[in-house]
Scaffold this motif. Structure first.
Motif, PDB file in Angstrom:
ATOM      1  N   PRO A  64      -1.149   7.602   0.265  1.00 37.54           N
ATOM      2  CA  PRO A  64      -0.153   8.219   1.128  1.00 37.54           C
ATOM      3  C   PRO A  64       1.012   7.290   1.433  1.00 37.54           C
ATOM      4  O   PRO A  64       0.807   6.098   1.667  1.00 37.54           O
ATOM      5  CB  PRO A  64      -0.931   8.573   2.393  1.00 37.54           C
ATOM      6  N   CYS A  66       2.816   7.265   4.005  1.00 39.62           N
ATOM      7  CA  CYS A  66       2.741   6.846   5.409  1.00 39.62           C
ATOM      8  C   CYS A  66       1.313   7.066   5.878  1.00 39.62           C
ATOM      9  O   CYS A  66       0.666   8.044   5.485  1.00 39.62           O
ATOM     10  CB  CYS A  66       3.701   7.664   6.259  1.00 39.62           C
ATOM     11  N   GLN A  67       0.840   6.149   6.744  1.00 41.87           N
ATOM     12  CA  GLN A  67      -0.535   6.311   7.246  1.00 41.87           C
ATOM     13  C   GLN A  67      -0.663   7.519   8.158  1.00 41.87           C
ATOM     14  O   GLN A  67      -1.751   8.064   8.303  1.00 41.87           O
ATOM     15  CB  GLN A  67      -0.999   5.041   7.961  1.00 41.87           C
ATOM     16  N   THR A  69      -0.586  10.813   8.077  1.00 41.54           N
ATOM     17  CA  THR A  69      -0.582  11.904   7.102  1.00 41.54           C
ATOM     18  C   THR A  69      -0.491  13.251   7.817  1.00 41.54           C
ATOM     19  O   THR A  69      -0.672  14.301   7.203  1.00 41.54           O
ATOM     20  CB  THR A  69      -1.816  11.814   6.185  1.00 41.54           C
ATOM     21  N   LEU A 106      -6.857  10.560   3.067  1.00 42.55           N
ATOM     22  CA  LEU A 106      -5.772  10.736   4.029  1.00 42.55           C
ATOM     23  C   LEU A 106      -6.335  10.553   5.440  1.00 42.55           C
ATOM     24  O   LEU A 106      -7.520  10.815   5.672  1.00 42.55           O
ATOM     25  CB  LEU A 106      -5.159  12.126   3.855  1.00 42.55           C
ATOM     26  N   ARG A 107      -5.482  10.150   6.366  1.00 41.96           N
ATOM     27  CA  ARG A 107      -5.957   9.886   7.714  1.00 41.96           C
ATOM     28  C   ARG A 107      -6.228  11.190   8.465  1.00 41.96           C
ATOM     29  O   ARG A 107      -5.492  12.151   8.321  1.00 41.96           O
ATOM     30  CB  ARG A 107      -4.920   9.064   8.492  1.00 41.96           C
TER      31      ARG A 107
ATOM     32  N   GLY B  63      -2.732   2.560  12.798  1.00 38.68           N
ATOM     33  CA  GLY B  63      -3.993   3.273  12.553  1.00 38.68           C
ATOM     34  C   GLY B  63      -4.028   3.638  11.082  1.00 38.68           C
ATOM     35  O   GLY B  63      -3.368   4.584  10.658  1.00 38.68           O
ATOM     36  N   CYS B  65      -4.967   4.600   7.053  1.00 34.82           N
ATOM     37  CA  CYS B  65      -5.705   5.605   6.285  1.00 34.82           C
ATOM     38  C   CYS B  65      -6.984   4.950   5.774  1.00 34.82           C
ATOM     39  O   CYS B  65      -7.056   3.731   5.648  1.00 34.82           O
ATOM     40  CB  CYS B  65      -4.893   6.042   5.071  1.00 34.82           C
ATOM     41  N   PRO B  66      -7.997   5.776   5.458  1.00 33.63           N
ATOM     42  CA  PRO B  66      -9.211   5.182   4.876  1.00 33.63           C
ATOM     43  C   PRO B  66      -8.903   4.515   3.528  1.00 33.63           C
ATOM     44  O   PRO B  66      -8.016   4.972   2.803  1.00 33.63           O
ATOM     45  CB  PRO B  66     -10.145   6.380   4.684  1.00 33.63           C
ATOM     46  N   SER B  75      -3.103   3.205   3.472  1.00 34.38           N
ATOM     47  CA  SER B  75      -1.749   3.005   3.997  1.00 34.38           C
ATOM     48  C   SER B  75      -1.814   2.570   5.457  1.00 34.38           C
ATOM     49  O   SER B  75      -2.624   3.086   6.225  1.00 34.38           O
ATOM     50  CB  SER B  75      -0.947   4.297   3.879  1.00 34.38           C
ATOM     51  N   CYS B  76      -0.966   1.623   5.806  1.00 34.62           N
ATOM     52  CA  CYS B  76      -1.088   1.028   7.147  1.00 34.62           C
ATOM     53  C   CYS B  76       0.267   0.524   7.637  1.00 34.62           C
ATOM     54  O   CYS B  76       0.515  -0.666   7.665  1.00 34.62           O
ATOM     55  CB  CYS B  76      -2.120  -0.101   7.103  1.00 34.62           C
ATOM     56  N   GLY B 126       7.075   4.052   8.254  1.00 37.84           N
ATOM     57  CA  GLY B 126       6.984   4.890   7.056  1.00 37.84           C
ATOM     58  C   GLY B 126       6.876   4.106   5.766  1.00 37.84           C
ATOM     59  O   GLY B 126       7.143   4.642   4.691  1.00 37.84           O
ATOM     60  N   GLY B 128       3.906   2.485   4.896  1.00 33.68           N
ATOM     61  CA  GLY B 128       2.481   2.146   4.980  1.00 33.68           C
ATOM     62  C   GLY B 128       1.838   1.734   3.671  1.00 33.68           C
ATOM     63  O   GLY B 128       0.893   0.926   3.663  1.00 33.68           O
TER      64      GLY B 128
END
Lengths: 280, 187
Positions: A64, A66-67, A69, A106-107, B63, B65-66, B75-76, B126, B128
Motif C-alpha cells: 500500500p 499509505c499505511q 488504507t 492492508l491495515r 500505525g 500495515c501488516p 507501509s509505515c 503518504g 508509507g
C-alpha cells in the motif's frame, strides 16, 4: 434479465481493494511530476519527489502507498435489469473487503462503534452507496478513504445570497484550516447543491473524477480553476512545510437545490486519492 | 545539506537542530499512536512504571500495515501528530526528546518542547512504502491487543525527516507558508 453471481462480486471487490491501495492512478502521478517541475520551495520539491518514489515502490512491490488504507467506500451502480444470485449484494461487497484487506496485507482501520471503538479486525463494514441506473451492468468502484484528510472535510449550509463569493470563501477557508494535516498536495472534492447529504455525496463522487478532466459546465470549470489558484496561493505547500503546490486539483460537482438553500460540502483527499473500478 | 542524527537524542543534539534542517535519522525509535498513548497516560495516572525508559528517546506517530512474508514491516508513514497533543507534554516532561509525525502541534506542546528541550520532526505524509524501507527491524513491546496501534520498538536507518519545530519553538508550519503565501485575486 442478466444474472451476476455474488461470488463474482466478492472476487472483484477483493481485487479492487488491493489495486486501489497499491496503484496510484496515472492522472495523479502526472500531476505530481508536473508539480515537481514548478514547485517553488526546494523542501517542497524534495517532498514531492518522495511522494513520486513512494508510488513507484508501492506499485512494483504491491504494497500500500499509505499505511492508512482507509475506510472502504464502495459505489455500486446497479443496472435495473440485473439480478444478483447466490447471496446478498451488501454481504458480498463486505466479504470482498474482508478478503482484500487480508490478502493485500492492508491495515484494518475500522472500529465497530464510534464510542466504544473496538477494531472489527477486517476493515468491514464498508460504506456502500447504491445507485440504480439504466441497463444491465454492475459498476463497482472501490475508493478507500484515509482519515488524515477525511477529518479535515466540512459542510456548510450557505444562504443563496452568499452566492459565489460565499462558496469561494468556504472552500478556501476549509483547505486553509486543514493546513498540513491532510497530506498536501491535496485533491479537493466539492459538492454544491442538493440537500445536506446530497452535497456531501457529490463532493465524495467528485474525487472519483480524473483530475485532468474539468467539469463540463463552463462556469463550474472556471470556478474549479480559480479555486485551485486561490488554494495554491495559501502557501501551505507539499507536506505543509511551505510551497506553491497545496492542491493538485479542485473537482466540483453540482446538483439542483431548493429556492432557500445553497449547501456546500468540501471533501478533502490526500495526494493518495485512491479509486479502482470494474464492470460486471 | 542533510544532517545525520543518531537516536537516542541528547540535549546538545536538540540544541544543534534548527527548523527546516533536513535530517537522516538512524537508531531506535518507539512507534505509538492514539490508543498506545491513551494506555501510557492511564499507566501514569495509576502511578505505574512505563514499559520504556523514555528519557532521550524518540516516538514515531504511526500505525503500520501488516508485514507481508519477507518484509520487516508493512507501509509505515506518519500519522497526524495533533491527535497526540493531549499526551505529548507529559511525556516531554519525563524526558521524551523527539517526536516524528506530520502536521501542526499546539501551543502547549511547543511550550513544553522549549521548557524541557525536545524536537519535532516531520516525515512526508503518504509515503508509507518509502519509509517502511528505512525500518530495519521492529517488534511489539507492549499492548499487542491494540493491533496496528500496539507500542513497537523499531530500528531505523537513514529515515528522511525535516525538523518541523526545533527546541526553541520555531515552527515550520508558521514560517513555511508565510514565505510562499500569495494573494490571488478572486475576480
Amino acid at each position: 434479465m442478466k444474472t451476476i453471481k455474488a461470488e463474482r462480486v466478492i472476487e472483484t471487490v477483493e481485487d479492487l481493494c488491493i489495486k486501489a491501495n497499491c496503484s496510484l492512478n496515472s492522472d495523479i502521478i502526472e500531476a505530481i511530476s508536473e508539480a515537481i517541475k514548478n514547485e517553488e520551495s526546494p523542501a517542497g520539491r524534495e517532498a514531492l519527489k518522495q511522494i513520486k518514489t513512494n508510488s513507484e515502490i508501492a506499485f512494483f512491490e504491491q504494497m500500500p502507498m499509505c499505511q492508512d488504507t482507509g475506510m472502504t467506500v464502495v459505489f455500486a451502480e446497479i443496472g435495473q435489469d440485473i439480478r444478483i444470485i447466490g447471496g446478498d449484494l451488501g454481504d458480498a461487497i463486505n466479504e470482498g473487503v474482508r478478503r482484500g484487506y487480508l490478502k493485500g496485507y492492508l491495515r484494518k482501520s475500522v472500529v465497530d462503534d464510534p464510542i466504544l471503538r473496538t477494531n472489527t479486525g477486517d476493515n468491514t463494514p464498508a460504506v456502500i452507496h447504491y445507485e440504480i441506473v439504466a441497463g444491465e451492468n454492475l459498476k463497482l468502484t472501490v475508493a478507500p478513504k484515509g482519515f488524515g484528510s477525511e477529518n479535515m472535510s466540512a459542510i456548510k449550509m450557505l444562504k443563496p445570497s452568499d452566492g459565489l463569493a460565499g462558496i469561494k470563501e468556504f472552500v478556501v477557508e476549509t483547505v486553509d484550516k486543514a493546513g498540513s494535516n491532510p497530506c498536501p498536495p491535496v485533491i479537493v472534492g466539492v459538492g454544491i447543491g442538493g440537500t445536506m447529504e446530497k452535497a456531501a455525496l457529490i463532493a465524495k463522487k467528485a474525487l472519483l473524477r480524473p483530475i485532468d478532466i474539468r467539469n463540463g459546465k463552463r462556469h463550474i470549470r472556471e470556478l474549479e480553476e480559480l479555486l485551485l489558484k486561490m488554494i495554491n496561493g495559501l502557501g501551505i505547500g507539499p507536506a505543509g512545510i511551505g510551497g506553491s503546490n497545496t492542491a493538485l486539483a479542485v473537482n466540483i460537482e453540482v446538483y439542483p437545490t431548493h429556492i432557500a438553500g445553497l449547501p456546500v460540502a468540501v471533501n478533502i483527499s490526500c495526494h493518495a486519492t485512491r479509486h479502482a473500478e470494474a464492470f460486471l | 545539506m542533510q544532517k545525520k542524527i543518531e537516536t537516542p537524542i541528547d540535549q546538545d543534539t536538540v540544541k544543534r537542530l534548527s527548523t527546516g534542517d533536513s535530517v537522516l535519522l538512524s537508531g531506535i525509535v518507539f512507534i505509538a499512536r492514539d490508543a498506545a498513548h491513551k494506555k501510557i497516560a492511564e499507566m501514569l495516572d495509576r502511578g505505574e512504571p512505563l514499559p520504556i525508559d523514555i528519557r532521550g528517546q524518540v516516538i514515531y506517530y504511526a500505525g503500520p500495515c501488516p508485514a507481508k512474508p519477507g518484509q520487516v514491516i508493512g507501509s509505515c508513514g506518519p500519522t497526524t501528530s495533533g491527535r497526540m497533543d493531549a499526551y505529548a507534554p507529559r511525556l516531554i516532561k519525563l524526558g521524551l526528546a523527539g517526536m516524528i509525525g506530520k502536521g501542526t502541534r499546539n501551543t502547549e506542546v511547543i511550550a513544553s518542547m522549549k521548557d524541557h528541550g525536545a524536537v519535532y520532526f516531520c516525515a512526508v505524509g503518504g509515503t508509507g512504502a518509502l519509509l517502511a524501507k528505512c525500518i530495519v527491524s521492529q517488534e511489539v513491546i507492549a499492548f499487542p491487543e491494540l493491533g496496528t496501534e500496539a507500542l513497537r520498538k523499531a530500528e531505523i536507518k537513514d529515515f528522511p525527516v525535516i525538523v518541523a519545530i526545533d527546541g526553541r519553538g520555531n515552527d515550520i508550519y508558521e514560517t513555511g507558508r508565510l514565505r510562499y503565501k500569495k494573494t490571488v485575486c478572486d475576480a
